[in-house]
Design a protein around this motif. Structure first.
Motif, mmCIF file in Angstrom:
data_model
loop_
_atom_site.group_PDB
_atom_site.id
_atom_site.type_symbol
_atom_site.label_atom_id
_atom_site.label_comp_id
_atom_site.label_asym_id
_atom_site.label_seq_id
_atom_site.Cartn_x
_atom_site.Cartn_y
_atom_site.Cartn_z
ATOM 1 N N VAL A 494 -5.179 12.200 -27.077
ATOM 2 C CA VAL A 494 -5.148 11.607 -25.737
ATOM 3 C C VAL A 494 -3.697 11.294 -25.361
ATOM 4 C CG1 VAL A 494 -6.002 9.764 -24.231
ATOM 5 C CG2 VAL A 494 -7.420 10.565 -26.136
ATOM 6 N N TYR A 495 -3.249 11.899 -24.274
ATOM 7 C CA TYR A 495 -1.897 11.648 -23.737
ATOM 8 C C TYR A 495 -2.078 10.776 -22.492
ATOM 9 C CZ TYR A 495 2.859 12.626 -22.010
ATOM 10 O OH TYR A 495 4.157 12.525 -21.581
ATOM 11 N N ILE A 496 -1.603 9.540 -22.552
ATOM 12 C CA ILE A 496 -1.846 8.559 -21.494
ATOM 13 C C ILE A 496 -0.582 8.346 -20.663
ATOM 14 C CG2 ILE A 496 -2.415 6.143 -21.009
ATOM 15 C CD1 ILE A 496 -4.118 6.133 -23.529
ATOM 16 N N ASP A 497 -0.786 8.284 -19.348
ATOM 17 C CA ASP A 497 0.293 7.983 -18.399
ATOM 18 C C ASP A 497 -0.085 6.711 -17.635
ATOM 19 O OD1 ASP A 497 2.139 7.861 -16.339
ATOM 20 O OD2 ASP A 497 1.295 9.552 -15.220
ATOM 21 N N VAL A 498 0.672 5.636 -17.835
ATOM 22 C CA VAL A 498 0.466 4.405 -17.066
ATOM 23 C C VAL A 498 1.433 4.472 -15.877
ATOM 24 C CG1 VAL A 498 0.474 1.879 -17.106
ATOM 25 C CG2 VAL A 498 -0.147 3.156 -19.167
ATOM 26 N N TRP A 499 0.894 4.392 -14.647
ATOM 27 C CA TRP A 499 1.703 4.673 -13.479
ATOM 28 C C TRP A 499 1.217 3.880 -12.272
ATOM 29 C CZ3 TRP A 499 0.133 7.776 -9.051
ATOM 30 C CH2 TRP A 499 -1.230 8.050 -9.037
ATOM 31 N N ALA A 500 1.859 4.131 -11.109
ATOM 32 C CA ALA A 500 1.428 3.548 -9.830
ATOM 33 C C ALA A 500 1.880 4.469 -8.703
ATOM 34 C CB ALA A 500 2.012 2.145 -9.636
ATOM 35 N N ASN A 524 -7.727 20.932 -27.430
ATOM 36 C CA ASN A 524 -8.305 19.666 -27.908
ATOM 37 C C ASN A 524 -7.445 18.441 -27.540
ATOM 38 O OD1 ASN A 524 -10.417 18.358 -29.231
ATOM 39 N ND2 ASN A 524 -9.260 18.210 -31.131
ATOM 40 N N ILE A 525 -7.139 18.314 -26.254
ATOM 41 C CA ILE A 525 -6.336 17.176 -25.797
ATOM 42 C C ILE A 525 -6.751 16.794 -24.376
ATOM 43 C CG2 ILE A 525 -4.470 18.664 -24.954
ATOM 44 C CD1 ILE A 525 -2.506 16.394 -25.727
ATOM 45 N N CYS A 526 -6.792 15.485 -24.107
ATOM 46 C CA CYS A 526 -7.110 14.970 -22.779
ATOM 47 C C CYS A 526 -5.862 14.319 -22.182
ATOM 48 C CB CYS A 526 -8.224 13.918 -22.844
ATOM 49 S SG CYS A 526 -9.802 14.568 -23.376
ATOM 50 N N PHE A 527 -5.661 14.523 -20.899
ATOM 51 C CA PHE A 527 -4.575 13.867 -20.173
ATOM 52 C C PHE A 527 -5.182 12.792 -19.278
ATOM 53 C CE2 PHE A 527 -2.885 17.904 -21.481
ATOM 54 C CZ PHE A 527 -1.580 17.612 -21.858
ATOM 55 N N VAL A 528 -4.841 11.546 -19.590
ATOM 56 C CA VAL A 528 -5.442 10.400 -18.896
ATOM 57 C C VAL A 528 -4.348 9.640 -18.147
ATOM 58 C CG1 VAL A 528 -6.754 8.259 -19.151
ATOM 59 C CG2 VAL A 528 -7.211 10.199 -20.673
#
Length: 605
Positions: A494-500, A524-528
């Motif tokens: 899981v590759y997470i991006d915290v943004w606005a 086999n990877i999710c972009f959240v």
């Protein structure tokens, strides 16, 4: 030749040499402690070309002098005495003359019956420039490998010089110079008061350079009263919440301060200096002015200095304080120049004049300790130099380069300060993941109890984000209103991006994030992407208008996830493994080539 003509030539020589030695130093290479001494060439009394590299394996004590310099001549007998005491030992004494006229130099050597190696710089002033020789005599020490050990040794007439030389490895100790008895410093307890507005609930603390930060307890009337044992006057910083005020504490000169509309007003014997320090000024550098080009910014710096100098002169304060305060103003000015370079991210054209000034900023001045702006200006200048070299990409590499430079200073207090401030600033923004080198330098160089305690507190709080630790769980709604949890994605990376939506740097990463999503589609990877927007509708409109891919989530009013991952700024990227554990809680941005490299090496992707 007539006497008048000879006198004229002598005066001309004197003026040309004095303009070199006493004028503004021209800084090019900027040799520093720990640097290898460049391969300069000189001329000896026989006209032969000589180099300091001849003495590899020996310490080299260099005396930079000139025939016309009276203080230089006063040191000759003491220097010859040192040469006799260390005769046959692993050290050589080299006199390097900055005279412009060869016969003046040779005449002085012969008439003075000067011993040791006597050399002349000739017409090449690169040695003078590199070592920033702005006054003579100047004494320099090289170690046995030809590296600069001391840029400014004490004079031969100073008993400490012999003591320091006898402490060098490979030098026979012999009888050291007599030690001066330690001066017993009398401490005087002095009381101070600070009155806060009744409705102000901010925390109050007093910080000094050597004493650390002391929280001040407020009584029922919101007033703090405390006593300090002082040996002399020193600067302090009075912290009210996140706002700092410069103050001066001096034995036998108590003061009472009152805060009104975020301004301090002082009464008592110590009021004069403190009212000056907290006088409202109108020419301080404003944030937007860091965007100025060089010349307009230098004009603003000069305006700032002139306003402060005028206020200091008008105040008519104690001579010793005035001298100290002028030094503080200079360090503040240097800090602002360095910060201007940093804010330009290396993109500004910086003249040699400003670069030269910054090179002088990083020179150690032990007597300046106690002025907060002294270590602060050095730290900013070290970062500025790396920005000028174009090293602005990887924050951790930049930090490590600065820490290694900081380790070269001799004053342990300065080293501690530079390491602590640099590390804590980095940690606030980037965390402590994958920072073993930083941690190793901190624990090696920092021993002050308050520094160590604060670092350990932050380290313990960050341990939950280290590689292999369980990732912080979350459950947020997607654009359709469906709840998505981290546990739903178990078995995938899981590759997470915290943004606005309102965040410019976040928006700049969107095209690069889309490219990553396309590159790893079906793998086999999710972009959240997790939005921290206050307005859910604004987020929904943005997602639909930009046709954002991946899993788009909105955290609503619950910011506990951001607090748990210690998110102090956005965008923030995290990588979680197939078992729901952190691989990197501070991943590089999608625009950084390292991100693709890291993702391509993941097993089972």
């Amino acid at each position: 030749m007539s006497v008048r003509k000879e006198l004229f030539i002598w005066c001309l020589c004197f003026l040309s040499v004095s303009s070199l030695v006493y004028g503004s130093p021209v800084d090019t290479t900027g040799v520093r402690v720990g640097d290898k001494c460049p391969a300069f060439t000189f001329e000896d009394m026989k006209g032969q070309s000589r180099s300091l590299e001849e003495f590899k394996g020996k310490y080299v004590f260099i005396d930079v002098w000139a025939s016309w310099c009276y203080p230089c001549r006063k040191e000759f007998p003491h220097l010859q005495e040192l040469e006799k005491k260390f005769e046959g030992q692993n050290i050589v004494f080299v006199g390097i003359s900055s005279d412009h006229v060869v016969w003046r130099w040779k005449g002085a050597v012969e008439n003075g019956k000067m011993s040791g190696e006597q050399w002349w710089v000739g017409n090449d002033t690169s040695f003078i420039t590199a070592f920033r020789v702005d006054r003579i005599p100047r004494f320099i020490l090289l170690d046995r490998k030809g590296w600069v050990s001391r840029l400014e040794m004490t004079r031969p007439s100073d008993p400490r010089t012999e003591t320091m030389l006898r402490q060098l490895k490979g030098i026979e100790n012999g009888p050291s110079a007599p030690r001066k008895a330690k001066k017993i410093v009398a401490l005087r307890e002095t009381a101070f008061e600070f009155q806060m507005p009744e409705d102000d609930t901010r925390e109050v603390a007093l910080e000094t350079c050597d004493g650390g930060r002391m929280k001040l307890e407020l009584d029922g009337s919101n007033k703090a009263v405390w006593k300090m044992a002082l040996s002399g006057g020193e600067y302090g910083r009075l912290w009210v919440g996140d706002k700092k005020y410069t103050v001066w504490v001096e034995p036998g000169k108590p003061w009472q301060a009152k805060s009104e509309l975020n301004e301090l007003h002082f009464e008592g014997e110590g009021a004069g200096i403190n009212n000056y320090l907290n006088k409202r000024l109108y020419r301080d550098i404003q944030w937007r002015e860091y965007e100025l080009e060089e010349e307009p910014f230098r004009v603003r710096l000069q305006e700032m200095v002139e306003e402060r100098e005028e206020a200091l002169l008008t105040a008519g304060l104690d001579v010793n304080f005035t001298k100290r305060e002028r030094e503080r103003i200079l360090h503040e000015r240097n800090y602002q120049l360095a910060f201007w370079v940093i804010m330009g991210h290396g993109g500004k054209q910086v003249s040699e004049k400003s670069r030269s000034e910054l090179r002088r900023v990083v020179v150690e001045k032990k007597e300046a300790w106690g002025i907060f702006e002294y270590p602060e200006s050095i730290r900013r200048a070290l970062f500025a130099f790396h920005n000028l070299d174009g090293q602005t990409g990887d924050a951790y590499i930049l930090l490590m380069d600065v820490l290694k430079e900081a380790e070269k200073y001799r004053d342990k207090r300065l080293v501690e300060n530079l390491v602590v401030k640099s590390v804590m600033e980095y940690v606030r923004i980037h965390g402590m993941e994958n920072a073993e080198g930083m941690d190793r330098i901190f624990r090696k160089r920092v021993h002050r109890p308050d520094y160590v305690a604060e670092y350990q507190r932050v380290y313990d709080a960050n341990k939950v984000l280290f590689k292999g630790q369980p990732a912080v769980p979350f459950t947020f709604k997607d654009i359709t209103g469906k709840e998505v949890s981290l546990s739903d994605l178990k078995g995938k990376y899981v590759y997470i991006d915290v943004w606005a939506t309102w965040c410019g740097p976040c928006n700049a990463e969107i095209p690069h994030l889309k490219k990553l999503e396309e590159e790893f589609e079906g793998r086999n990877i999710c972009f959240v992407s997790i939005s921290c927007d206050d307005s859910q509708k604004a987020w929904e409109r943005f997602v639909q208008a930009k046709q954002l891919g991946g899993i788009q989530l909105h955290m609503g009013g619950d910011k506990s996830f951001m607090e748990a991952i210690r998110c102090k700024g956005i965008p923030r990227f995290l990588l979680i493994d197939q078992d729901g554990k952190f691989l990197n809680a501070n991943m590089p941005r999608p625009s950084d080539g390292k991100t693709l490299e890291i993702l391509n090496t993941l097993p089972g992707l």
